[in-house]
Motif scaffolding. Structure first.
Motif, PDB file in Angstrom:
ATOM      1  N   LYS A 153      43.899  42.046  28.597  1.00  0.00           N
ATOM      2  CA  LYS A 153      45.111  42.485  27.896  1.00  0.00           C
ATOM      3  C   LYS A 153      44.880  42.497  26.393  1.00  0.00           C
ATOM      4  CE  LYS A 153      48.686  40.782  31.037  1.00  0.00           C
ATOM      5  NZ  LYS A 153      49.578  39.620  31.234  1.00  0.00           N
ATOM      6  N   LYS A 154      44.228  41.424  25.919  1.00  0.00           N
ATOM      7  CA  LYS A 154      43.998  41.314  24.480  1.00  0.00           C
ATOM      8  C   LYS A 154      43.052  42.396  23.982  1.00  0.00           C
ATOM      9  CE  LYS A 154      44.775  36.353  23.891  1.00  0.00           C
ATOM     10  NZ  LYS A 154      44.073  35.068  23.758  1.00  0.00           N
ATOM     11  N   SER A 155      41.986  42.681  24.768  1.00  0.00           N
ATOM     12  CA  SER A 155      41.059  43.697  24.259  1.00  0.00           C
ATOM     13  C   SER A 155      41.690  45.088  24.321  1.00  0.00           C
ATOM     14  CB  SER A 155      39.694  43.655  24.934  1.00  0.00           C
ATOM     15  OG  SER A 155      39.779  43.299  26.253  1.00  0.00           O
ATOM     16  N   LYS A 156      42.607  45.279  25.297  1.00  0.00           N
ATOM     17  CA  LYS A 156      43.313  46.559  25.346  1.00  0.00           C
ATOM     18  C   LYS A 156      44.214  46.695  24.118  1.00  0.00           C
ATOM     19  CE  LYS A 156      46.086  49.496  28.263  1.00  0.00           C
ATOM     20  NZ  LYS A 156      47.250  49.475  29.151  1.00  0.00           N
ATOM     21  N   PHE A 157      44.917  45.611  23.813  1.00  0.00           N
ATOM     22  CA  PHE A 157      45.817  45.559  22.661  1.00  0.00           C
ATOM     23  C   PHE A 157      45.046  45.835  21.362  1.00  0.00           C
ATOM     24  CE2 PHE A 157      48.142  43.111  19.394  1.00  0.00           C
ATOM     25  CZ  PHE A 157      49.447  43.535  19.623  1.00  0.00           C
ATOM     26  N   ASP A 158      43.806  45.285  21.313  1.00  0.00           N
ATOM     27  CA  ASP A 158      42.939  45.408  20.132  1.00  0.00           C
ATOM     28  C   ASP A 158      42.111  46.694  20.133  1.00  0.00           C
ATOM     29  OD1 ASP A 158      43.401  43.303  18.554  1.00  0.00           O
ATOM     30  OD2 ASP A 158      41.491  42.292  18.881  1.00  0.00           O
ATOM     31  N   LYS A 159      42.211  47.452  21.225  1.00  0.00           N
ATOM     32  CA  LYS A 159      41.386  48.649  21.452  1.00  0.00           C
ATOM     33  C   LYS A 159      39.896  48.309  21.386  1.00  0.00           C
ATOM     34  CE  LYS A 159      44.867  51.887  19.784  1.00  0.00           C
ATOM     35  NZ  LYS A 159      45.886  50.852  19.463  1.00  0.00           N
ATOM     36  N   LYS A 160      39.519  47.236  22.080  1.00  0.00           N
ATOM     37  CA  LYS A 160      38.113  46.811  22.098  1.00  0.00           C
ATOM     38  C   LYS A 160      37.551  46.889  23.520  1.00  0.00           C
ATOM     39  CE  LYS A 160      37.471  44.105  18.023  1.00  0.00           C
ATOM     40  NZ  LYS A 160      38.246  42.878  17.809  1.00  0.00           N
ATOM     41  N   ASP A 161      36.238  46.795  23.614  1.00  0.00           N
ATOM     42  CA  ASP A 161      35.552  46.841  24.895  1.00  0.00           C
ATOM     43  C   ASP A 161      35.769  45.523  25.655  1.00  0.00           C
ATOM     44  OD1 ASP A 161      33.813  46.978  26.995  1.00  0.00           O
ATOM     45  OD2 ASP A 161      32.030  47.437  25.798  1.00  0.00           O
ATOM     46  N   PRO A 162      36.403  45.561  26.837  1.00  0.00           N
ATOM     47  CA  PRO A 162      36.647  44.302  27.560  1.00  0.00           C
ATOM     48  C   PRO A 162      35.349  43.609  27.980  1.00  0.00           C
ATOM     49  CG  PRO A 162      37.192  46.191  28.935  1.00  0.00           C
ATOM     50  CD  PRO A 162      36.938  46.718  27.562  1.00  0.00           C
ATOM     51  N   TYR A 163      34.267  44.388  28.169  1.00  0.00           N
ATOM     52  CA  TYR A 163      33.009  43.780  28.601  1.00  0.00           C
ATOM     53  C   TYR A 163      32.395  42.910  27.515  1.00  0.00           C
ATOM     54  CZ  TYR A 163      33.370  46.203  32.940  1.00  0.00           C
ATOM     55  OH  TYR A 163      33.817  46.602  34.157  1.00  0.00           O
ATOM     56  N   LEU A 164      32.665  43.242  26.243  1.00  0.00           N
ATOM     57  CA  LEU A 164      32.204  42.366  25.155  1.00  0.00           C
ATOM     58  C   LEU A 164      32.978  41.055  25.199  1.00  0.00           C
ATOM     59  CD1 LEU A 164      31.626  44.648  22.037  1.00  0.00           C
ATOM     60  CD2 LEU A 164      29.941  43.311  23.295  1.00  0.00           C
ATOM     61  N   ALA A 165      34.249  41.146  25.571  1.00  0.00           N
ATOM     62  CA  ALA A 165      35.050  39.935  25.705  1.00  0.00           C
ATOM     63  C   ALA A 165      34.518  39.063  26.839  1.00  0.00           C
ATOM     64  CB  ALA A 165      36.504  40.295  25.953  1.00  0.00           C
ATOM     65  N   PHE A 166      34.139  39.692  27.967  1.00  0.00           N
ATOM     66  CA  PHE A 166      33.564  38.923  29.084  1.00  0.00           C
ATOM     67  C   PHE A 166      32.255  38.271  28.660  1.00  0.00           C
ATOM     68  CE2 PHE A 166      35.542  42.273  32.113  1.00  0.00           C
ATOM     69  CZ  PHE A 166      36.791  41.705  31.920  1.00  0.00           C
ATOM     70  N   LEU A 167      31.438  39.025  27.905  1.00  0.00           N
ATOM     71  CA  LEU A 167      30.149  38.508  27.443  1.00  0.00           C
ATOM     72  C   LEU A 167      30.351  37.253  26.595  1.00  0.00           C
ATOM     73  CD1 LEU A 167      27.040  39.173  27.265  1.00  0.00           C
ATOM     74  CD2 LEU A 167      27.556  40.281  25.117  1.00  0.00           C
ATOM     75  N   ASP A 168      31.322  37.337  25.690  1.00  0.00           N
ATOM     76  CA  ASP A 168      31.642  36.178  24.861  1.00  0.00           C
ATOM     77  C   ASP A 168      32.117  35.009  25.706  1.00  0.00           C
ATOM     78  OD1 ASP A 168      30.994  37.198  22.447  1.00  0.00           O
ATOM     79  OD2 ASP A 168      33.022  37.821  21.900  1.00  0.00           O
TER      80      ASP A 168
END
Ligand SMILES: [Zn+2]
Length: 402
Positions: free
Chosen positions: A231-246
């Protein structure tokens, strides 16, 4: 000998000028160990060079720290208490293995640490692995407390403490699964196909009771976390897979390693500077092959056959010539699997875990000849100076000496 301490008893007669040649000095360049792009390294170097405080700190490190704190330039006195851990390499300052980030890059680094909106404690655990500056923790906390995205997807307060499952001894030995959907799409785990699948693959399928999904709490919590990251990466318009990697590389609360390390025994690369030595991948050497050993040769493509061959000779530390029919080919040790199909050699040379051989080769025969000593050793265990009990490798446990 002015003072007879542990280190001075066996002092060398030669002076250092004659005993050490430059060839014998091994130097480690911390910058080479940073698996980050050269652009980022030069950016760090550039900012360090243009930062007055970093330059003063550099000077003090190079010239040696004054004995008293009040003689240290005020701008760097904050580093006095950790002075023993500070080093300078290739224009970068380090505290141990952590890069010291100059003021002008700190906000940028905090943004990177928090780019996937992982919580405060997670961000701090990640930052502490590779970055340092005085007051970093407080700045990271402050930044996250003001993060708009995080406040928008605020977590509910935890009601009860989590009763943890027993921790399995191997990765994947117990797998928790939950479905995450936006619309209902049927009872996947409760159908005939899934029951058949679990029977065919011989794994045990436990379902949590439908009205008490909390019993699958660990998974439910993971789903919540992942959903929130998405949800947060969508809100931020970022790649969710980078969020998973982190997320996978953030040390788990209460542990000093991350999910990636638990599963793969090493960290995976992320966008944060990380010192390579933190990657705890363990490798081990394969045992040396003898001439005449039968081997199977790894095919160039994975779906081809492993051809049989005979070791002709070792040509290099890890390279062998192998006879395959009429041809002789050269292969690396990694590509050769020792097999016992046509083996006439002693069975003691079977490929096995050599990790117990910390202090050189141990021979079964020796243990047999010295059997009485082993008996004694059982009654009075051999200990090192520090008091650690010396144990024979566990694989000798069931070796009967008669
Ligand atoms: Zn955030």
């Amino acid at each position: 000998m002015y003072l007879a301490d542990t280190l001075s008893r066996a002092y060398l007669n030669e002076t250092s000028d004659t005993s050490i040649t430059t060839d014998e000095i091994e130097s480690i360049n911390m910058v080479d160990e940073l698996p980050i792009s050269e652009v980022r390294i030069s950016e760090l170097q550039e900012h360090t060079k243009n930062d007055l405080q970093m330059q003063e700190l550099k000077e003090v490190i190079q010239e040696g720290w004054p004995i008293n704190k009040w003689n240290v330039p005020s701008s760097v006195s904050i580093y006095f208490d950790i002075r023993d851990e500070l080093t300078l390499q290739n224009g970068l300052l380090f505290k141990g293995e952590r890069v010291i980030i100059p003021k002008t890059l700190r906000t940028d680094m905090i943004k990177k640490i928090h780019s996937s909106h992982i919580g405060i404690e997670g961000c701090l655990r990640r930052a502490r692995e590779s970055l340092y500056w005085p007051g970093m923790n407080a700045e990271v906390k402050d930044f996250i407390q003001r993060c708009e995205t995080c406040r928008t997807f605020e977590r509910k307060q935890q009601k009860e403490t989590l009763i943890s499952h027993e921790i399995p001894s191997h990765p994947w030995s117990k797998v928790g699964i939950d479905l995450m959907t936006f619309q209902n799409n049927g009872p996947q785990f409760d159908c005939g196909e899934f029951r058949k699948f679990s029977r065919l693959w011989e794994f045990k399928h436990d379902t949590s009771s439908p009205l008490y999904s909390q019993s699958n709490g660990k998974v439910e919590k993971a789903v919540q976390t992942v959903k929130r990251l998405m949800k947060k990466s969508k809100f931020d318009k970022k790649d969710p897979y980078l969020a998973f990697l982190d997320f996978r590389n953030t040390p788990t609360e209460g542990f000093d390693n991350s999910p990636a390390e638990k599963l793969m025994n090493r960290k995976t690369r992320t966008l944060l500077p990380t010192k390579e030595s933190l990657e705890t991948e363990r490798t081990k050497d394969l045992p040396t092959l003898k001439n005449g050993d039968t081997v199977r040769i790894q095919p160039p493509k994975f779906n081809k056959e492993w051809k049989k061959g005979t070791v002709k000779q070792q040509v290099n530390i890890r390279s062998y010539e192998v006879d395959v029919g009429a041809r002789t080919i050269r292969r690396n040790r990694r590509q050769l699997k020792h097999t016992l199909e046509d083996d006439n050699n002693e069975p003691a040379e079977i490929e096995r875990d050599n990790s117990d051989f910390e202090h050189g080769e141990i021979n079964n025969q020796d243990h047999c000849e010295n059997a009485p000593e082993i008996e004694n050793a059982k009654e009075t265990p051999i200990t090192t100076r520090s008091g650690r009990v010396v144990k024979p490798p566990t694989r000798f446990k069931d070796f009967v000496c008669e």
